[in-house]
Design a protein around this motif. Structure first.
Motif, PDB file in Angstrom:
ATOM      1  N   ASP A   1       0.719  -1.489   0.101  1.00 43.28           N
ATOM      2  CA  ASP A   1      -0.366   0.590  -0.242  1.00 43.28           C
ATOM      3  C   ASP A   1       0.464   1.163  -0.474  1.00 43.28           C
ATOM      4  O   ASP A   1       1.966   1.872   0.642  1.00 43.28           O
ATOM      5  CB  ASP A   1      -0.811   0.273   1.025  1.00 43.28           C
ATOM      6  CG  ASP A   1      -1.790  -1.544   1.276  1.00 43.28           C
ATOM      7  OD1 ASP A   1      -1.958  -1.817  -0.332  1.00 43.28           O
ATOM      8  OD2 ASP A   1      -1.995  -1.667   2.301  1.00 43.28           O
TER       9      ASP A   1
ATOM     10  N   MET B   1       0.980   5.385  -1.089  1.00 45.21           N
ATOM     11  CA  MET B   1      -0.090   7.171  -1.129  1.00 45.21           C
ATOM     12  C   MET B   1       0.191   8.003  -2.142  1.00 45.21           C
ATOM     13  O   MET B   1       1.722   7.831  -2.270  1.00 45.21           O
ATOM     14  CB  MET B   1      -0.065   7.823   0.302  1.00 45.21           C
ATOM     15  CG  MET B   1      -1.310   8.848   0.269  1.00 45.21           C
ATOM     16  SD  MET B   1       0.018  10.138   0.012  1.00 45.21           S
ATOM     17  CE  MET B   1       0.464  10.192   1.476  1.00 45.21           C
ATOM     18  N   ILE B   2       0.281   8.269  -3.161  1.00 42.10           N
ATOM     19  CA  ILE B   2       0.258   9.209  -4.454  1.00 42.10           C
ATOM     20  C   ILE B   2      -0.565  10.758  -3.791  1.00 42.10           C
ATOM     21  O   ILE B   2      -1.725  10.653  -3.519  1.00 42.10           O
ATOM     22  CB  ILE B   2      -0.106   8.823  -5.319  1.00 42.10           C
ATOM     23  CG1 ILE B   2       0.715   8.077  -5.987  1.00 42.10           C
ATOM     24  CG2 ILE B   2       0.294   9.643  -6.598  1.00 42.10           C
ATOM     25  CD1 ILE B   2       0.859   6.821  -6.880  1.00 42.10           C
TER      26      ILE B   2
ATOM     27  N   HIS C   1      -4.220   9.854  -2.719  1.00 42.72           N
ATOM     28  CA  HIS C   1      -4.935   8.773  -3.455  1.00 42.72           C
ATOM     29  C   HIS C   1      -4.072   7.628  -2.733  1.00 42.72           C
ATOM     30  O   HIS C   1      -3.047   7.510  -2.966  1.00 42.72           O
ATOM     31  CB  HIS C   1      -5.035   8.646  -4.831  1.00 42.72           C
ATOM     32  CG  HIS C   1      -5.676   9.305  -5.466  1.00 42.72           C
ATOM     33  ND1 HIS C   1      -6.926   9.947  -5.501  1.00 42.72           N
ATOM     34  CD2 HIS C   1      -5.488  11.284  -6.111  1.00 42.72           C
ATOM     35  CE1 HIS C   1      -7.828  10.872  -5.588  1.00 42.72           C
ATOM     36  NE2 HIS C   1      -7.144  11.582  -6.027  1.00 42.72           N
ATOM     37  N   TRP C   2      -4.716   6.496  -1.933  1.00 41.07           N
ATOM     38  CA  TRP C   2      -3.482   5.408  -2.018  1.00 41.07           C
ATOM     39  C   TRP C   2      -4.307   4.300  -2.781  1.00 41.07           C
ATOM     40  O   TRP C   2      -5.243   3.585  -3.301  1.00 41.07           O
ATOM     41  CB  TRP C   2      -4.837   4.347  -0.774  1.00 41.07           C
ATOM     42  CG  TRP C   2      -3.896   5.594   0.584  1.00 41.07           C
ATOM     43  CD1 TRP C   2      -4.924   6.281   1.328  1.00 41.07           C
ATOM     44  CD2 TRP C   2      -3.109   5.428   1.385  1.00 41.07           C
ATOM     45  NE1 TRP C   2      -4.177   7.101   2.419  1.00 41.07           N
ATOM     46  CE2 TRP C   2      -3.170   5.757   2.326  1.00 41.07           C
ATOM     47  CE3 TRP C   2      -2.396   4.647   1.880  1.00 41.07           C
ATOM     48  CZ2 TRP C   2      -1.924   6.929   3.443  1.00 41.07           C
ATOM     49  CZ3 TRP C   2      -0.895   4.203   2.171  1.00 41.07           C
ATOM     50  CH2 TRP C   2      -1.178   5.314   2.795  1.00 41.07           C
ATOM     51  N   TYR C   3      -3.358   3.619  -3.174  1.00 39.26           N
ATOM     52  CA  TYR C   3      -2.658   2.278  -4.169  1.00 39.26           C
ATOM     53  C   TYR C   3      -2.314   1.032  -3.172  1.00 39.26           C
ATOM     54  O   TYR C   3      -1.368   0.952  -2.665  1.00 39.26           O
ATOM     55  CB  TYR C   3      -2.467   2.843  -5.379  1.00 39.26           C
ATOM     56  CG  TYR C   3      -2.643   4.291  -6.168  1.00 39.26           C
ATOM     57  CD1 TYR C   3      -3.255   3.353  -7.789  1.00 39.26           C
ATOM     58  CD2 TYR C   3      -2.451   5.280  -6.037  1.00 39.26           C
ATOM     59  CE1 TYR C   3      -3.939   5.016  -7.980  1.00 39.26           C
ATOM     60  CE2 TYR C   3      -3.007   5.935  -6.489  1.00 39.26           C
ATOM     61  CZ  TYR C   3      -3.625   6.442  -7.392  1.00 39.26           C
ATOM     62  OH  TYR C   3      -4.439   7.366  -8.350  1.00 39.26           O
ATOM     63  N   ALA C   4      -2.711  -0.189  -4.147  1.00 41.30           N
ATOM     64  CA  ALA C   4      -2.222  -1.428  -3.459  1.00 41.30           C
ATOM     65  C   ALA C   4      -2.057  -2.347  -4.726  1.00 41.30           C
ATOM     66  O   ALA C   4      -2.900  -2.154  -5.569  1.00 41.30           O
ATOM     67  CB  ALA C   4      -3.417  -2.471  -2.939  1.00 41.30           C
ATOM     68  N   ILE C   5      -0.335  -2.314  -4.837  1.00 45.38           N
ATOM     69  CA  ILE C   5      -0.606  -3.189  -5.775  1.00 45.38           C
ATOM     70  C   ILE C   5       1.057  -4.318  -5.641  1.00 45.38           C
ATOM     71  O   ILE C   5       0.748  -4.059  -4.660  1.00 45.38           O
ATOM     72  CB  ILE C   5       0.891  -2.266  -7.092  1.00 45.38           C
ATOM     73  CG1 ILE C   5       1.995  -1.955  -6.098  1.00 45.38           C
ATOM     74  CG2 ILE C   5       0.393  -0.848  -7.348  1.00 45.38           C
ATOM     75  CD1 ILE C   5       3.055  -0.778  -6.849  1.00 45.38           C
TER      76      ILE C   5
END
Length: 249
Positions: A104, A106-107, A115-119
């Motif tokens: 996780d 954050m951008i 905006h949080w992203y999970a990759i």
């Protein structure tokens, strides 16, 4: 030039060990925690075994410390990995050290938008961590087993029967020396043949546990010839007590 130095070292050990044993017997005890305790002849022996027990506690404590450090049950980690290895499973894929996981992050955009992203993330370092900590687990297990076996072995070797048999064996060890070997070792007189009539019981009581422990450590780190010379010197100068003293050995 090395030979005289070696002989001087052996003579020094003979005198020092005899002085220590005679002092114990004269004062009827040894020093424990800075206090001379009467009829207490196991101060060095007690200290020696306490150190060995601390070695064992140290290796066991490492498991609990690693449990806390790694935040999982490290104690059973090696068993799990080895069971997978012997069962034919893919033991390289360990849930303890995953190579692929979800990350996780954050951008931040203009303003206060976050905006949080999970990759999916690759963790190649865990390929090495998995093997390193398996090696640590095996090493701690080996050390623990060796420490326990060492304690058991020393307890057996310091039993009364083992001390008596070891005393007889070392006293007779010099009998196998050839005349040339005796000359090299500067043996001034041929030692008498000791047999089963030897006062081994009284002699081991004279040495007590501390004296025999020190001698046994020396014997295990030299050879039977030097050990035989030391024990023979002690026995030749050993005077049986004229009266019985109470001993806890």
């Amino acid at each position: 030039k090395d030979k005289p130095d070696a002989e001087k070292g052996v003579d020094f050990v003979k005198r020092t060990l005899k002085t220590y044993i005679d002092t114990q017997n004269t004062l009827h005890g040894s020093v424990c925690c800075g206090v001379r305790c009467r009829n207490f002849y196991v101060s060095y022996t007690l200290t020696y075994f306490i150190v060995k027990i601390l070695y064992t506690i140290n290796t066991l404590a490492q498991f609990f410390l690693l449990n806390s450090f790694l935040s999982f049950h490290f104690t059973g980690y090696g068993v799990e990995a080895l069971s997978k290895l012997f069962s034919g499973d893919d033991w390289f894929e360990s849930p303890r050290f995953p190579r692929v996981t979800m990350c996780d992050f954050m951008i931040r955009h203009l303003g206060s938008n976050q905006h949080w992203y999970a990759i999916q993330c690759n963790l190649p370092i865990n390929i090495y961590n998995d093997k390193i900590f398996l090696g640590v687990w095996l090493w701690l297990i080996i050390l623990t087993i060796l420490n326990i076996l060492s304690i058991i072995g020393w307890v057996i070797s310091l039993s009364s029967g083992r001390r008596i048999s070891a005393t007889k064996r070392y006293l007779n060890s010099n009998q196998s020396l050839s005349p040339e070997r005796e000359t090299l070792l500067s043996t001034t007189s041929k030692s008498p043949k000791y047999d089963r009539d030897i006062d081994a019981t009284g002699f081991t009581e004279y040495m007590h546990l501390d004296g025999f422990l020190i001698f046994d450590i020396i014997a295990k780190n030299t050879d039977e010839i030097i050990a035989g010379q030391i024990i023979e010197h002690l026995y030749r100068n050993y005077e049986p007590p004229t009266r019985n003293y109470t001993s806890n050995v």
